[in-house]
Design a protein around this motif. Structure first.
Motif, PDB file in Angstrom:
ATOM      1  N   GLU A   7       0.833  -1.195   0.000  1.00 32.40           N
ATOM      2  CA  GLU A   7       0.000   0.000   0.000  1.00 32.40           C
ATOM      3  C   GLU A   7       0.875   1.254   0.000  1.00 32.40           C
ATOM      4  O   GLU A   7       0.641   2.182  -0.760  1.00 32.40           O
ATOM      5  N   SER A   8       1.907   1.226   0.857  1.00 30.85           N
ATOM      6  CA  SER A   8       2.740   2.431   0.898  1.00 30.85           C
ATOM      7  C   SER A   8       3.538   2.568  -0.387  1.00 30.85           C
ATOM      8  O   SER A   8       3.830   3.668  -0.834  1.00 30.85           O
ATOM      9  N   LYS A   9       3.853   1.419  -1.019  1.00 30.82           N
ATOM     10  CA  LYS A   9       4.524   1.493  -2.315  1.00 30.82           C
ATOM     11  C   LYS A   9       3.603   2.146  -3.346  1.00 30.82           C
ATOM     12  O   LYS A   9       4.023   2.958  -4.149  1.00 30.82           O
ATOM     13  N   ARG A  10       2.327   1.751  -3.289  1.00 30.30           N
ATOM     14  CA  ARG A  10       1.367   2.299  -4.239  1.00 30.30           C
ATOM     15  C   ARG A  10       1.322   3.831  -4.094  1.00 30.30           C
ATOM     16  O   ARG A  10       1.387   4.567  -5.077  1.00 30.30           O
ATOM     17  N   ILE A  11       1.245   4.278  -2.852  1.00 29.98           N
ATOM     18  CA  ILE A  11       1.174   5.718  -2.608  1.00 29.98           C
ATOM     19  C   ILE A  11       2.464   6.393  -3.066  1.00 29.98           C
ATOM     20  O   ILE A  11       2.452   7.406  -3.760  1.00 29.98           O
ATOM     21  N   LEU A  12       3.594   5.741  -2.711  1.00 32.53           N
ATOM     22  CA  LEU A  12       4.890   6.292  -3.115  1.00 32.53           C
ATOM     23  C   LEU A  12       4.994   6.365  -4.632  1.00 32.53           C
ATOM     24  O   LEU A  12       5.401   7.389  -5.199  1.00 32.53           O
ATOM     25  N   SER A  13       4.581   5.271  -5.299  1.00 34.41           N
ATOM     26  CA  SER A  13       4.672   5.233  -6.756  1.00 34.41           C
ATOM     27  C   SER A  13       3.821   6.316  -7.394  1.00 34.41           C
ATOM     28  O   SER A  13       4.234   6.969  -8.339  1.00 34.41           O
ATOM     29  N   ILE A  14       2.612   6.489  -6.843  1.00 38.17           N
ATOM     30  CA  ILE A  14       1.728   7.513  -7.401  1.00 38.17           C
ATOM     31  C   ILE A  14       2.389   8.877  -7.247  1.00 38.17           C
ATOM     32  O   ILE A  14       2.436   9.677  -8.173  1.00 38.17           O
ATOM     33  N   GLY A  15       2.939   9.117  -6.068  1.00 33.62           N
ATOM     34  CA  GLY A  15       3.605  10.395  -5.833  1.00 33.62           C
ATOM     35  C   GLY A  15       4.771  10.612  -6.770  1.00 33.62           C
ATOM     36  O   GLY A  15       4.893  11.666  -7.394  1.00 33.62           O
ATOM     37  N   LEU A  16       5.600   9.576  -6.905  1.00 33.57           N
ATOM     38  CA  LEU A  16       6.776   9.693  -7.765  1.00 33.57           C
ATOM     39  C   LEU A  16       6.364   9.868  -9.219  1.00 33.57           C
ATOM     40  O   LEU A  16       6.888  10.717  -9.944  1.00 33.57           O
ATOM     41  N   ALA A  17       5.376   9.055  -9.635  1.00 33.08           N
ATOM     42  CA  ALA A  17       4.928   9.138 -11.018  1.00 33.08           C
ATOM     43  C   ALA A  17       4.338  10.507 -11.302  1.00 33.08           C
ATOM     44  O   ALA A  17       4.529  11.072 -12.375  1.00 33.08           O
ATOM     45  N   CYS A  18       3.616  11.058 -10.317  1.00 30.51           N
ATOM     46  CA  CYS A  18       3.022  12.378 -10.504  1.00 30.51           C
ATOM     47  C   CYS A  18       4.101  13.433 -10.707  1.00 30.51           C
ATOM     48  O   CYS A  18       3.991  14.270 -11.601  1.00 30.51           O
ATOM     49  N   SER A  19       5.138  13.363  -9.871  1.00 30.57           N
ATOM     50  CA  SER A  19       6.172  14.397 -10.013  1.00 30.57           C
ATOM     51  C   SER A  19       6.878  14.224 -11.350  1.00 30.57           C
ATOM     52  O   SER A  19       7.220  15.207 -12.012  1.00 30.57           O
ATOM     53  N   GLY A  20       7.061  12.961 -11.777  1.00 30.45           N
ATOM     54  CA  GLY A  20       7.624  12.736 -13.109  1.00 30.45           C
ATOM     55  C   GLY A  20       6.695  13.247 -14.191  1.00 30.45           C
ATOM     56  O   GLY A  20       7.133  13.879 -15.159  1.00 30.45           O
ATOM     57  N   ALA A  21       5.410  12.985 -14.014  1.00 31.47           N
ATOM     58  CA  ALA A  21       4.437  13.412 -15.014  1.00 31.47           C
ATOM     59  C   ALA A  21       4.408  14.927 -15.118  1.00 31.47           C
ATOM     60  O   ALA A  21       4.246  15.482 -16.210  1.00 31.47           O
ATOM     61  N   ILE A  22       4.595  15.585 -13.975  1.00 30.37           N
ATOM     62  CA  ILE A  22       4.598  17.048 -14.016  1.00 30.37           C
ATOM     63  C   ILE A  22       5.795  17.542 -14.839  1.00 30.37           C
ATOM     64  O   ILE A  22       5.663  18.444 -15.662  1.00 30.37           O
ATOM     65  N   SER A  23       6.950  16.883 -14.647  1.00 30.96           N
ATOM     66  CA  SER A  23       8.095  17.341 -15.438  1.00 30.96           C
ATOM     67  C   SER A  23       7.872  17.044 -16.917  1.00 30.96           C
ATOM     68  O   SER A  23       8.300  17.807 -17.783  1.00 30.96           O
ATOM     69  N   LEU A  24       7.163  15.933 -17.203  1.00 32.64           N
ATOM     70  CA  LEU A  24       6.828  15.660 -18.605  1.00 32.64           C
ATOM     71  C   LEU A  24       5.892  16.727 -19.160  1.00 32.64           C
ATOM     72  O   LEU A  24       6.001  17.151 -20.306  1.00 32.64           O
ATOM     73  N   LEU A  25       4.967  17.131 -18.306  1.00 33.61           N
ATOM     74  CA  LEU A  25       4.013  18.166 -18.707  1.00 33.61           C
ATOM     75  C   LEU A  25       4.756  19.456 -19.045  1.00 33.61           C
ATOM     76  O   LEU A  25       4.485  20.113 -20.051  1.00 33.61           O
ATOM     77  N   VAL A  26       5.726  19.771 -18.183  1.00 36.39           N
ATOM     78  CA  VAL A  26       6.529  20.966 -18.423  1.00 36.39           C
ATOM     79  C   VAL A  26       7.275  20.821 -19.761  1.00 36.39           C
ATOM     80  O   VAL A  26       7.338  21.751 -20.559  1.00 36.39           O
ATOM     81  N   GLY A  27       7.803  19.595 -19.983  1.00 32.25           N
ATOM     82  CA  GLY A  27       8.457  19.326 -21.264  1.00 32.25           C
ATOM     83  C   GLY A  27       7.501  19.535 -22.422  1.00 32.25           C
ATOM     84  O   GLY A  27       7.860  20.114 -23.449  1.00 32.25           O
ATOM     85  N   GLY A  28       6.271  19.081 -22.231  1.00 30.97           N
ATOM     86  CA  GLY A  28       5.255  19.233 -23.276  1.00 30.97           C
ATOM     87  C   GLY A  28       4.950  20.699 -23.552  1.00 30.97           C
ATOM     88  O   GLY A  28       4.817  21.122 -24.708  1.00 30.97           O
ATOM     89  N   ILE A  29       4.872  21.471 -22.485  1.00 30.93           N
ATOM     90  CA  ILE A  29       4.616  22.903 -22.660  1.00 30.93           C
ATOM     91  C   ILE A  29       5.779  23.538 -23.410  1.00 30.93           C
ATOM     92  O   ILE A  29       5.583  24.398 -24.276  1.00 30.93           O
ATOM     93  N   GLY A  30       6.986  23.055 -23.104  1.00 26.05           N
ATOM     94  CA  GLY A  30       8.164  23.533 -23.839  1.00 26.05           C
ATOM     95  C   GLY A  30       8.031  23.257 -25.327  1.00 26.05           C
ATOM     96  O   GLY A  30       8.300  24.123 -26.168  1.00 26.05           O
ATOM     97  N   ILE A  31       7.583  22.046 -25.639  1.00 21.87           N
ATOM     98  CA  ILE A  31       7.393  21.677 -27.045  1.00 21.87           C
ATOM     99  C   ILE A  31       6.377  22.594 -27.704  1.00 21.87           C
ATOM    100  O   ILE A  31       6.592  23.142 -28.788  1.00 21.87           O
ATOM    101  N   MET A  32       5.271  22.795 -26.993  1.00 23.11           N
ATOM    102  CA  MET A  32       4.203  23.617 -27.549  1.00 23.11           C
ATOM    103  C   MET A  32       4.700  25.028 -27.812  1.00 23.11           C
ATOM    104  O   MET A  32       4.432  25.606 -28.867  1.00 23.11           O
ATOM    105  N   ASN A  33       5.447  25.549 -26.843  1.00 19.47           N
ATOM    106  CA  ASN A  33       6.001  26.888 -26.951  1.00 19.47           C
ATOM    107  C   ASN A  33       6.861  27.023 -28.204  1.00 19.47           C
ATOM    108  O   ASN A  33       6.691  27.944 -29.014  1.00 19.47           O
TER     109      ASN A  33
END
Lengths: 244, 423
Positions: B292-318
């Motif tokens: 369970e704690s792994k699941r929460i940790l993974s979600i948190g880690l994946a989210c922070s990674g996803a946010i950096s991907l999102l930022v990358g995507g915004i860079g592309i769009m720009n």
């Protein structure tokens, strides 16, 4: 003229066939609250193999007419019949198809794509026309060679003189063997000697039976055509015919 | 236009602006890399924990005696014998009253100094029964474990953990040798395999077996009685603890059975030991918690990674929006030459997808490399799952499409006449 000359038009209908016709063509622009009639009920025909010059001051409607003839714009009212088909109500995709298959453009500023080579520039209309890459390469090479660019095939536009760039543009305009070749001030950016060379090239195309429409300010350029249409305030002011 | 031509065209125009493309790429590279790396580190950490709990046995439930908090009145504690923890009758009680139990194995620990020849080490003598090897998952390298007859006959025999055997016997084969533990001698009859994995803080039987001397429980009782003497920095204290641990094995390792047994044990303990001197540990629950704690940790880690991907995507769009403006004239030319809107869309989309896919691939490389470095430098376990690779790469592809679509649509919607007029 040999049958294999790539610049010669494919045999079509006999001369005196109408290839392009405007019927009551009107183009109204909405400029804020006011409507501007850039083109006001034009009726005019272009015969197969004819060479027509369009003259007029800025704002006379000649650019609007060229845009409609070039399927870049649609008349607000009236009809445009190109190669026997009413294209005035076509949607954007079909209009793109008409431009691609039936029309060739030569611009004042050449309008080559800067990062493409001579050959690649000539190939662009063929790519959009679904010509296979291999055949496009062959046709582009022959056209460029015919325009005297045989030793410049892999050069980029910036490495060419103005005259050479305009030759590339003409080769590109002929790529899909268009019904009508439209030229907008093709000598406007060239010195007089180079300009004359381009005009002779157009004369040659005309002699081969290509239908030409050229927009110009310059009476000396217009004098080469067998007919000059003088525009004023969106209307045809007068038509000057010359025996060819 | 063919797909190959589209890609080569896209490549050409990206190559023309190498630095710009590289900078845009870095956003995606870091995004994908961080998603993969973070998931690998999270997965590694939780697998390590899970593995540790799994070694305790998934069908086991552990009862341990816990020393109650000592009263501060010094005079009292000096004179009294501290009495706490599991009793022998608890063991019988459990076996008699709780169903779905295969067996319950007792253990009692006494701190002693063990000696062989000139060498002496502090260790624990653990009194237990033959079944302990089985429930605690102990493996023998040589000799045998304790048997029931060893217990009945009160034999003075012992089985040694791996670490203590090394410390006391060095290169001598301990099996058959006599070892002194406290005041008593024991003949070594077996040697355990190394368990490793630290000192298993979570009530574990893990690492502690490496340093233990196992003897029959009956022998221990006969020789030591119930009283244990602790000598700490000069002062002495006595404890009376009958059993230190009872390992209860459920009939099945299924979640229902284990949790039923767990509930029964808890109510048993709450009645018999209301003072909290017995603790219950259920490895299966710990595994579940770790997951369970792994699941929460993974979600948190994946989210922070996803946010950096999102930022990358915004860079592309720009970048793509800038490119569209820059290439308005080219778009006009292409449209005049017969390009449909869809041709223009695919041309620009090909560029963003090429960017994001290239960035994604490099990012995957980075995402694999970083966990390897972490393992190498920090000694942390990392696990790269195929799922994380697929996830990160498809997100980057999606980012390319989503953030490329708008600029591409902008490009396609340009009026050809207007676009041609633009310088």
């Amino acid at each position: 003229m040999t049958a294999t000359d790539p610049t010669a038009p494919a045999p079509r209908a006999p001369r005196s066939t109408v290839v392009a016709e405007l019927r009551g063509a009107t183009r109204i622009y909405q400029m804020g609250p006011t409507k501007v009639r850039a083109l006001d009920g034009i009726d005019i025909q272009f015969l197969e193999g004819s060479y027509t010059a369009i003259m007029g001051a800025s704002g006379s409607g000649k650019s609007t007419m060229l845009n409609i003839l070039g399927c870049l714009d649609r008349p607000t009212d009236g009809q445009y019949i190109l190669a026997g088909r009413d294209v005035s109500d076509l949607d954007d995709d079909n209009l793109s198809g008409e431009r691609n298959r039936r029309l060739g453009f030569v611009f004042q500023a050449y309008n080559l794509i800067p990062h493409l080579t001579v050959l690649e520039n000539v190939e662009v209309p063929m790519e959009y026309g679904g010509v296979s890459p291999g055949e496009a390469r062959v046709r582009a090479t022959r056209l460029a060679e015919r325009m005297g660019l045989g030793d410049r095939l892999d050069h980029r536009p910036t490495e060419l003189s103005g005259g050479q760039q305009q030759r590339v543009a003409i080769a590109r305009a002929l790529a899909n063997d268009p019904v009508v070749l439209l030229a907008d001030e093709p000598t406007g950016n060239l010195d007089s000697k180079t300009g004359l060379e381009i005009l002779s090239l157009l004369d040659e195309l005309h002699a081969q039976g290509r239908t030409l429409i050229i927009v110009t300010h310059d009476p000396k350029v217009a004098a080469r055509a067998d007919r000059t249409i003088h525009m004023l305030d969106g209307k045809v002011q007068r038509i000057e015919e010359r025996a060819s | 236009m063919t797909g190959r031509r589209l890609v080569s065209l896209a490549w050409k125009s990206l190559w023309m602006h190498r630095l710009r493309s590289l900078l845009t790429l870095s956003g995606i590279i870091l995004g994908v890399g961080s998603v993969v790396a973070m998931l690998a580190i999270g997965e590694g950490a939780s697998r390590e924990a899970e593995e540790r709990f799994r070694k305790l046995g998934t069908s086991n439930l552990l009862l341990a005696s816990v020393k109650p908090p000592q009263s501060d009145e010094a005079g009292e504690s000096r004179s009294r014998i501290l009495r706490y923890g599991l009793l022998r009758k608890d063991l019988e009680g459990i076996l008699e009253t709780i169903p779905e139990i295969r067996r319950a194995v007792p253990r009692r620990d006494i701190p002693v100094r063990a000696r062989f020849g000139e060498r002496e080490v502090a260790t624990k003598v653990m009194g237990t029964t033959a079944a302990y090897a089985d429930v605690a998952n102990l493996r023998l390298v040589s000799g045998r474990f304790l048997t029931p007859s060893d217990g009945h006959a009160r034999m003075a025999v012992c089985v040694l953990g791996d670490a203590i055997a090394r410390k006391l016997f060095l290169s001598v084969d301990p099996v058959g040798q006599e070892l002194r533990a406290g005041k008593h001698y024991y003949r070594v009859i077996g040697l355990l395999a190394e368990r490793g994995e630290g000192t298993g803080g979570t009530g574990g039987m893990g690492g502690e077996s490496d340093n233990a001397v196992f003897i029959p429980l009956e022998t221990m009782r006969e020789r030591h009685g119930d009283r244990i003497r602790h000598v700490t920095s000069g002062s002495r204290s006595y404890e009376n603890v009958q059993l230190h641990r009872i390992t209860v094995e459920a009939t099945e390792s299924s979640e229902e059975v284990v949790s039923r047994v767990g509930a029964a044990l808890r109510s048993f303990v709450s009645v018999r030991h209301p003072d909290g001197d017995v603790r219950i540990t259920v490895p299966q629950e710990l595994i579940r918690q770790a997951k369970e704690s792994k699941r929460i940790l993974s979600i948190g880690l994946a989210c922070s990674g996803a946010i950096s991907l999102l930022v990358g995507g915004i860079g592309i769009m720009n970048i793509m929006l800038a490119t569209v403006v820059e290439r308005t004239r080219e778009i006009g030319i292409r449209r005049a030459l017969g390009a449909r809107r869809s041709n223009i869309v695919s041309q620009f989309l090909a560029e963003t997808i090429l960017l994001s896919v290239t960035g994604g691939l490099i990012g995957l490389g980075l995402g694999v490399l970083v966990p390897m470095l972490v393992t190498w430098l920090a000694g942390m376990a990392t696990v790269i799952t195929p799922f994380s690779l697929i996830l990160a790469f498809s997100i980057s592809g999606l980012v390319g499409i989503v953030f490329g679509l708008y600029p591409a649509a902008r490009a396609a919607d340009l009026d050809p006449v207007e676009a041609l007029r633009r310088e």
